[in-house]
Design an enzyme around this catalytic site. Structure first.
Site, PDB file in Angstrom:
ATOM      1  CE  LYS A  78      -3.935   2.025   2.565  1.00  0.00           C
ATOM      2  NZ  LYS A  78      -4.846   1.887   3.716  1.00  0.00           N
ATOM      3  CB  SER A 158      -8.268   3.832   2.652  1.00  0.00           C
ATOM      4  OG  SER A 158      -7.423   3.169   3.584  1.00  0.00           O
ATOM      5  CB  SER A 182      -8.693   1.129   5.591  1.00  0.00           C
ATOM      6  OG  SER A 182      -9.349   2.319   5.315  1.00  0.00           O
TER       7      SER A 182
HETATM    8  N1  GLN Z   1     -13.476   4.576   5.870  1.00  0.00           N
HETATM    9  C1  GLN Z   1     -12.895   5.073   7.079  1.00  0.00           C
HETATM   10  C2  GLN Z   1     -12.506   6.508   6.909  1.00  0.00           C
HETATM   11  O1  GLN Z   1     -12.722   7.028   5.880  1.00  0.00           O
HETATM   12  C3  GLN Z   1     -11.747   4.225   7.507  1.00  0.00           C
HETATM   13  C4  GLN Z   1     -10.512   4.476   6.756  1.00  0.00           C
HETATM   14  C5  GLN Z   1      -9.365   3.687   7.258  1.00  0.00           C
HETATM   15  O2  GLN Z   1      -9.529   2.705   7.961  1.00  0.00           O
HETATM   16  N2  GLN Z   1      -8.171   4.143   6.898  1.00  0.00           N
HETATM   17  O3  GLN Z   1     -11.982   7.109   7.785  1.00  0.00           O
END
Ligand code: GLN
Length: 491
Positions: A78, A158, A182
């Site tokens: 990532k 994400s 995410s």
């Molecule tokens: N979807 C969540 C957010 O937008 C979690 C994102 C994440 O875990 N990095 O904050």
């Protein structure tokens, strides 16, 4: 071997050890698959030269009968993990062409164990999002499609690039991060497995920070066992991260074979949210049945503060993000837009460098931390966070070993489908996952079935602190009962 990319990580490991394939052949197969799959936009940077060099070195070690637990296994990383000499952007324009001169602890452990870097994977900008549509490199396309439809779907976020790459056989496994879901939500949207370990299990050093009290690294893989092997390498104490915990890393792969006989699995009634599709409800009951059939006892439990989790998360996470992202000011690295004076330069750089969602989070975070509102929002949110954590502690104190919930409230949705929705609708994706980050617990998402349109659906298991082993054991039971889910190739 014609289709080496479809091997699981553990199968590839065994094939390399038995010299049925070389690391170089395996790496070339993935580089070829990546070239064909550029339309999915899973990778934001391919590193073929480095990959082949690492593979050649792995082959030398394997020839001598040496090599670590991941020797010669090609992985995707990532783009939130700093990689020495390899561009790292968090998929934000503000990092520009930033090339770190150091390696994150987690990735350095993967290379120590012999893994091969294929490239950097797409994600939502600074990991803020649930659909991978906030990336400065554009959205990732889910390798899955609804039956009889060509409409492009999101892979979740994400870590959308990580999940799509694993689902499309563009790497054996990938690293990911999880602040509010995410790892688990994109895994559920793509029929892959993802585990967010206990807070402190993996070092955060060298990972671009979003919300430091919630961020954890973890793997996305094709199978439960693949994730177990990956986490075994990624985890461990690191003096460079004071929140990393000095605990031995168990043999997670062995834990996948433990079974669930005698375990008590809790079903939290508050996760039966309003408007939840019947298919998700059915999947959840099916998952409970699979665990019961394998010898677990299923009990009802209550986590009464669940309803506060989303609002609390969307105060705490933006607050920490607004502080973490203050460092991107055009002075030290990344993008700089010149201005009349230094303040104008800061403002122009941040206005041009951050995307809409990131700006929204910075504004919310700054607001809830501001002098007049700090007590009303931030302090209050921290108090409710403690109550959420206590809910879990009480359930575990009653003898429950793990908690079973759906991973997401729906299957993957269409690309741009949420474009006109309010941001809060997107935030609803995280309803089942954010509590786990707030309580610092481990959570695994495992595919358990498909919906009426043929899309994969995932279940989540939540464990006691530092008991990822029970999660691997129970997720393995679900994987065995439900089977694996693979997207039909169209790209
Ligand atoms: N979807 C969540 C957010 O937008 C979690 C994102 C994440 O875990 N990095 O904050």
């Amino acid at each position: 071997m014609t289709d080496a990319t479809s091997l699981t990580l553990t199968e590839a490991r065994d094939a390399l050890k038995a010299r049925r394939i070389s690391a170089t052949e395996l790496t070339r197969a993935f580089l070829g698959a990546m070239e064909q799959a550029r339309g999915l936009n899973a990778y934001v940077l391919e590193t073929p030269e480095q990959a082949l060099k690492m593979a050649a070195r792995a082959d030398e070690r394997l020839a001598k009968g040496e090599g670590g637990p991941l020797e010669g296994l090609p992985l995707g990383i990532k783009d939130l993990f700093c990689t020495d000499g390899v561009r790292t952007t968090a998929c934000s324009k503000i990092l520009g062409n930033f090339v770190p001169n150091y390696e994150s602890t987690v990735t350095s452990r993967l290379w120590r164990d012999g893994a091969v870097l294929l490239g950097k994977l797409n994600n939502d900008e600074f990991a803020m999002g649930s659909s991978n549509e906030t990336s400065a490199f554009g959205p990732v396309v889910n390798p899955w499609r609804r039956a009889g439809s060509n409409a492009a779907l999101v892979p979740g976020g994400s870590s959308g690039g990580s999940a799509a790459a694993v689902a499309a056989d563009l790497c054996l496994a990938a690293t990911a991060t999880d602040t509010g879901g995410s790892i688990r939500q994109p895994a559920a949207f793509t029929g892959t497995v993802g585990i967010k370990p206990t807070y402190g299990r993996c070092s955060r050093w060298g990972i671009v920070a979003f919300a430091s009290s919630l961020d954890q690294a973890g793997p996305i893989g094709k199978t439960v066992a693949d994730c177990a092997v990956m986490l075994g390498s990624m985890a461990g104490h690191d003096p460079k991260d004071t929140t990393s915990v000095d605990l031995a890393v168990p043999d997670f792969e062995a834990a996948t074979r433990r079974g669930v006989k005698g375990l008590k699995i809790g079903i939290p009634r508050e996760y039966r949210v309003e408007g939840m599709p019947a298919e998700i409800e059915k999947l959840w009951a099916e998952g409970a049945r699979m665990l019961r059939d394998a010898g677990a006892e299923i009990v009802d439990v209550s986590l009464p503060h669940t309803h506060s989790a989303l609002p609390v998360y969307y105060i705490v996470a933006p607050a920490e993000a607004s502080s973490n992202l203050a460092r991107y000011d055009g002075v030290r690295y990344g993008l700089r837009v010149n201005g009349r004076d230094i303040v104008d330069m800061y403002e122009q750089t941040r206005a041009a460098g951050f995307g809409r969602e990131v700006k929204r989070r910075i504004m919310i975070g700054t607001y809830v931390l501001s002098a007049g509102y700090y007590d009303a929002y931030y302090v209050r949110a921290q108090k409710i966070r403690s109550l959420i954590k206590r809910d879990f502690e009480q359930v575990y104190a009653s003898g429950v070993d793990a908690i079973l919930t759906p991973a997401t409230p729906s299957a993957a949705f269409g690309l741009a489908e949420m474009a006109n929705a309010s941001p809060v609708e997107m935030y609803l994706n995280d309803v089942f996952t954010v509590t786990v980050n707030m309580a610092g617990l481990p959570g695994i998402a495992v595919p358990a079935g498909v919906d009426g349109q043929g899309l994969p659906l995932g279940l989540q298991l939540i464990g006691r602190p530092f008991d990822e082993e029970t999660l691997f054991a129970s997720a393995q039971v679900i994987e065995q009962a439900a089977g694996r889910f693979r997207a039909a190739k169209w790209w």
